[in-house]
Design a protein around this motif. Sequence first.
Motif, PDB file in Angstrom:
ATOM      1  N   CYS A  15       0.836  -1.202   0.000  1.00 27.06           N
ATOM      2  CA  CYS A  15       0.000   0.000   0.000  1.00 27.06           C
ATOM      3  C   CYS A  15       0.872   1.254   0.000  1.00 27.06           C
ATOM      4  CB  CYS A  15      -0.938   0.001   1.200  1.00 27.06           C
ATOM      5  SG  CYS A  15      -0.119   0.288   2.799  1.00 27.06           S
ATOM      6  N   ARG A  16       0.270   2.423  -0.124  1.00 28.95           N
ATOM      7  CA  ARG A  16       1.030   3.670  -0.233  1.00 28.95           C
ATOM      8  C   ARG A  16       1.860   3.940   1.018  1.00 28.95           C
ATOM      9  NH1 ARG A  16      -2.818   8.892  -0.341  1.00 28.95           N
ATOM     10  NH2 ARG A  16      -0.755   9.849  -0.077  1.00 28.95           N
ATOM     11  N   TYR A  17       1.334   3.543   2.202  1.00 27.81           N
ATOM     12  CA  TYR A  17       2.065   3.789   3.446  1.00 27.81           C
ATOM     13  C   TYR A  17       3.301   2.893   3.541  1.00 27.81           C
ATOM     14  CZ  TYR A  17      -2.309   6.133   4.492  1.00 27.81           C
ATOM     15  OH  TYR A  17      -3.406   6.954   4.423  1.00 27.81           O
ATOM     16  N   CYS A  18       3.132   1.626   3.211  1.00 29.11           N
ATOM     17  CA  CYS A  18       4.268   0.713   3.228  1.00 29.11           C
ATOM     18  C   CYS A  18       5.343   1.139   2.234  1.00 29.11           C
ATOM     19  CB  CYS A  18       3.811  -0.706   2.918  1.00 29.11           C
ATOM     20  SG  CYS A  18       2.884  -1.501   4.253  1.00 29.11           S
ATOM     21  N   LEU A  19       4.913   1.541   1.052  1.00 31.84           N
ATOM     22  CA  LEU A  19       5.869   1.942   0.017  1.00 31.84           C
ATOM     23  C   LEU A  19       6.607   3.222   0.390  1.00 31.84           C
ATOM     24  CD1 LEU A  19       3.792   1.134  -3.200  1.00 31.84           C
ATOM     25  CD2 LEU A  19       5.692  -0.182  -2.229  1.00 31.84           C
ATOM     26  N   ASP A  20       5.986   4.055   1.248  1.00 27.39           N
ATOM     27  CA  ASP A  20       6.630   5.283   1.711  1.00 27.39           C
ATOM     28  C   ASP A  20       7.477   5.062   2.960  1.00 27.39           C
ATOM     29  OD1 ASP A  20       5.606   6.807  -0.321  1.00 27.39           O
ATOM     30  OD2 ASP A  20       3.918   7.587   0.829  1.00 27.39           O
ATOM     31  N   GLY A  21       7.520   3.816   3.454  1.00 28.31           N
ATOM     32  CA  GLY A  21       8.279   3.527   4.664  1.00 28.31           C
ATOM     33  C   GLY A  21       7.479   3.634   5.940  1.00 28.31           C
ATOM     34  N   ASP A  22       6.217   4.020   5.843  1.00 32.82           N
ATOM     35  CA  ASP A  22       5.352   4.164   7.019  1.00 32.82           C
ATOM     36  C   ASP A  22       4.527   2.893   7.222  1.00 32.82           C
ATOM     37  OD1 ASP A  22       6.182   6.851   7.478  1.00 32.82           O
ATOM     38  OD2 ASP A  22       4.831   7.518   5.887  1.00 32.82           O
ATOM     39  N   TYR A  23       5.231   1.778   7.309  1.00 27.37           N
ATOM     40  CA  TYR A  23       4.560   0.474   7.366  1.00 27.37           C
ATOM     41  C   TYR A  23       3.647   0.320   8.565  1.00 27.37           C
ATOM     42  CZ  TYR A  23       8.165  -0.642  10.807  1.00 27.37           C
ATOM     43  OH  TYR A  23       8.976  -0.631  11.914  1.00 27.37           O
ATOM     44  N   HIS A  24       3.906   1.081   9.643  1.00 22.25           N
ATOM     45  CA  HIS A  24       3.074   0.968  10.847  1.00 22.25           C
ATOM     46  C   HIS A  24       1.662   1.507  10.618  1.00 22.25           C
ATOM     47  CE1 HIS A  24       4.536   5.049  10.904  1.00 22.25           C
ATOM     48  NE2 HIS A  24       3.811   5.372  11.954  1.00 22.25           N
ATOM     49  N   MET A  25       1.455   2.238   9.535  1.00 24.36           N
ATOM     50  CA  MET A  25       0.136   2.739   9.183  1.00 24.36           C
ATOM     51  C   MET A  25      -0.467   1.969   8.008  1.00 24.36           C
ATOM     52  SD  MET A  25      -0.164   4.929  11.522  1.00 24.36           S
ATOM     53  CE  MET A  25      -1.775   5.515  11.046  1.00 24.36           C
ATOM     54  N   CYS A  26       0.050   0.792   7.731  1.00 21.87           N
ATOM     55  CA  CYS A  26      -0.396  -0.031   6.603  1.00 21.87           C
ATOM     56  C   CYS A  26      -1.920  -0.064   6.499  1.00 21.87           C
ATOM     57  CB  CYS A  26       0.156  -1.448   6.770  1.00 21.87           C
ATOM     58  SG  CYS A  26      -0.432  -2.616   5.518  1.00 21.87           S
ATOM     59  N   GLN A  27      -2.418   0.163   5.301  1.00 24.18           N
ATOM     60  CA  GLN A  27      -3.857   0.263   5.076  1.00 24.18           C
ATOM     61  C   GLN A  27      -4.571  -1.072   5.286  1.00 24.18           C
ATOM     62  OE1 GLN A  27      -5.346   3.046   4.608  1.00 24.18           O
ATOM     63  NE2 GLN A  27      -7.326   2.667   3.657  1.00 24.18           N
ATOM     64  N   VAL A  28      -3.896  -2.181   4.984  1.00 25.42           N
ATOM     65  CA  VAL A  28      -4.578  -3.485   4.993  1.00 25.42           C
ATOM     66  C   VAL A  28      -3.846  -4.471   5.906  1.00 25.42           C
ATOM     67  CG1 VAL A  28      -5.618  -3.245   2.731  1.00 25.42           C
ATOM     68  CG2 VAL A  28      -3.287  -4.110   2.898  1.00 25.42           C
ATOM     69  N   HIS A  29      -3.277  -3.981   6.978  1.00 23.60           N
ATOM     70  CA  HIS A  29      -2.391  -4.772   7.815  1.00 23.60           C
ATOM     71  C   HIS A  29      -3.104  -5.857   8.626  1.00 23.60           C
ATOM     72  CE1 HIS A  29      -3.974  -1.619  10.471  1.00 23.60           C
ATOM     73  NE2 HIS A  29      -3.917  -2.547  11.393  1.00 23.60           N
ATOM     74  N   GLU A  30      -2.300  -6.801   9.087  1.00 22.23           N
ATOM     75  CA  GLU A  30      -2.710  -7.760  10.095  1.00 22.23           C
ATOM     76  C   GLU A  30      -2.063  -7.348  11.417  1.00 22.23           C
ATOM     77  OE1 GLU A  30      -4.840 -10.074   9.369  1.00 22.23           O
ATOM     78  OE2 GLU A  30      -4.772  -9.953   7.184  1.00 22.23           O
ATOM     79  N   LEU A  31      -2.601  -7.872  12.513  1.00 22.87           N
ATOM     80  CA  LEU A  31      -2.055  -7.619  13.850  1.00 22.87           C
ATOM     81  C   LEU A  31      -2.016  -8.928  14.617  1.00 22.87           C
ATOM     82  CD1 LEU A  31      -3.993  -4.391  14.906  1.00 22.87           C
ATOM     83  CD2 LEU A  31      -1.523  -4.546  14.700  1.00 22.87           C
ATOM     84  N   TYR A  32      -0.860  -9.284  15.157  1.00 19.78           N
ATOM     85  CA  TYR A  32      -0.811 -10.464  16.024  1.00 19.78           C
ATOM     86  C   TYR A  32      -1.822 -10.317  17.164  1.00 19.78           C
ATOM     87  CZ  TYR A  32       3.782 -11.804  14.043  1.00 19.78           C
ATOM     88  OH  TYR A  32       4.817 -12.181  13.221  1.00 19.78           O
ATOM     89  N   GLY A  33      -2.581 -11.376  17.370  1.00 17.37           N
ATOM     90  CA  GLY A  33      -3.467 -11.404  18.523  1.00 17.37           C
ATOM     91  C   GLY A  33      -4.799 -10.726  18.347  1.00 17.37           C
ATOM     92  N   PHE A  34      -5.026 -10.107  17.190  1.00 14.99           N
ATOM     93  CA  PHE A  34      -6.289  -9.417  16.952  1.00 14.99           C
ATOM     94  C   PHE A  34      -6.988  -9.878  15.677  1.00 14.99           C
ATOM     95  CE2 PHE A  34      -3.649  -6.213  19.259  1.00 14.99           C
ATOM     96  CZ  PHE A  34      -4.391  -6.197  20.436  1.00 14.99           C
ATOM     97  N   LYS A  35      -6.247 -10.499  14.780  1.00 15.38           N
ATOM     98  CA  LYS A  35      -6.801 -10.938  13.502  1.00 15.38           C
ATOM     99  C   LYS A  35      -6.618 -12.452  13.354  1.00 15.38           C
ATOM    100  CE  LYS A  35      -7.725  -6.726  11.997  1.00 15.38           C
ATOM    101  NZ  LYS A  35      -7.169  -6.190  10.747  1.00 15.38           N
ATOM    102  N   ARG A  36      -7.578 -13.117  12.714  1.00 14.37           N
ATOM    103  CA  ARG A  36      -7.549 -14.584  12.603  1.00 14.37           C
ATOM    104  C   ARG A  36      -6.359 -15.074  11.786  1.00 14.37           C
ATOM    105  NH1 ARG A  36     -13.309 -13.738  11.448  1.00 14.37           N
ATOM    106  NH2 ARG A  36     -14.432 -13.920  13.427  1.00 14.37           N
ATOM    107  N   ARG A  37      -5.919 -14.274  10.820  1.00 13.30           N
ATOM    108  CA  ARG A  37      -4.791 -14.714   9.992  1.00 13.30           C
ATOM    109  C   ARG A  37      -3.479 -14.717  10.776  1.00 13.30           C
ATOM    110  NH1 ARG A  37      -1.022 -12.126   6.637  1.00 13.30           N
ATOM    111  NH2 ARG A  37      -0.123 -13.564   5.086  1.00 13.30           N
ATOM    112  N   THR A  38      -3.412 -13.932  11.833  1.00 14.73           N
ATOM    113  CA  THR A  38      -2.173 -13.822  12.610  1.00 14.73           C
ATOM    114  C   THR A  38      -2.465 -14.045  14.092  1.00 14.73           C
ATOM    115  OG1 THR A  38      -2.526 -11.415  12.550  1.00 14.73           O
ATOM    116  CG2 THR A  38      -0.883 -12.333  11.028  1.00 14.73           C
ATOM    117  N   PRO A  39      -2.661 -15.311  14.488  1.00 17.25           N
ATOM    118  CA  PRO A  39      -2.888 -15.609  15.906  1.00 17.25           C
ATOM    119  C   PRO A  39      -1.730 -15.101  16.756  1.00 17.25           C
ATOM    120  CG  PRO A  39      -3.337 -17.537  14.539  1.00 17.25           C
ATOM    121  CD  PRO A  39      -2.675 -16.524  13.655  1.00 17.25           C
ATOM    122  N   GLY A  40      -2.055 -14.716  17.995  1.00 16.56           N
ATOM    123  CA  GLY A  40      -1.058 -14.141  18.883  1.00 16.56           C
ATOM    124  C   GLY A  40      -0.311 -15.164  19.710  1.00 16.56           C
ATOM    125  N   ALA A  41       0.281 -14.660  20.815  1.00 14.50           N
ATOM    126  CA  ALA A  41       1.284 -15.428  21.555  1.00 14.50           C
ATOM    127  C   ALA A  41       0.804 -16.002  22.875  1.00 14.50           C
ATOM    128  CB  ALA A  41       2.510 -14.536  21.795  1.00 14.50           C
TER     129      ALA A  41
END
Length: 361
Positions: free
Chosen positions: A108-134
Amino acid sequence: MSETMQAVVCHGPRDYRLEEIPRPVPGRGEALVRVEAVGICASDLKCYHGAAKFWGDENRPAWAQTQVVPGHEFTGEVVQLDEEAAARWGVAVGDRVVSEQIVPCWKCRYCLDGDYHMCQVHELYGFKRRTPGAMAEYMVFPVEALVYRVSKDIPAAHAAFTEPLSCALHAVERAQITFDDVVVVAGCGPIGLGMVAGAAAKSPARVIALDVAQNKLELAKLCGADLTLNIADTDVVAAIKDLTGGYGADVYLEGTGHPSAVPQGLNLLRKLGRFVEYSVFKDNVTVDWSIISDDKELDVRGAHLGPHCWPAAIRMIESGRLPMDRICTHQLPLADFQHGLDLVAEGSKSIKVSLIPGGTK
């Protein structure tokens, strides 16, 4: 290695259960990690109690889903990965690792600009089913993850503190602190203590820490605060103006999550001061916006996650500069997750609570 594992699973607000679930299997370019420690933070608590804004699942914040293993601040040992993953992250089987809580798309535009922490379509450990947490015995790092090695010479709970410390350091970076600044940090919990340490590392004129708990204020001194003020018995706005010739502080870092801390900061800042907000608030906050504009022309900045700050946070923890034994107050077995959540909710009996999936030995 067993094909199943113990894990905490979210079934809805105030309905987390310890279950036996299939152990995850890493795919191409991924890593299987044995979890050594996972911290519990304010956003975990917000998800546990539910939120007013719905999305997908009733009573869950827009950035969270049910049927997910929680836990986003963690450390663990690599037990399986292929050559592709090893080359990408520079890690090997047996290494202790941490991974940033956000899993960006890198497209996305944020990742390509180096602002990956604002990724438009991101996953989050522990909050999204695709990325189970710890909050489990094992977890998988996906291909898109950001991964770093951490020394095995420090306790696992200390290594897991990399996540909150990186967030605090990002807030400090957002403040653009200079040598002449008087910096005020509101709140001396895990984030606030990290803000104190990060601000002190910038060598400003003075770092002032605020809290209602004297034991937390004592920790703030050990983290680098030059002065501590207990807001329960001190008019901190008046005190800080007295210390600054009537002007007010240059920088205010808000790390309490309490609505009253916002107008407090606006009032104790000088004209043209800088306000950095990091907290996760339970309720909406109302302020007099004319203080920000017509009265003082303040710079008000948000801070989200800990982008580009993880290596610095790891160095700070590994250096021994911080009183980590006193910050990491509780390490509990995974089965005691409810006690851990209750400790964090109660607030006064703990600083950083961690779960240790392999036991507390």
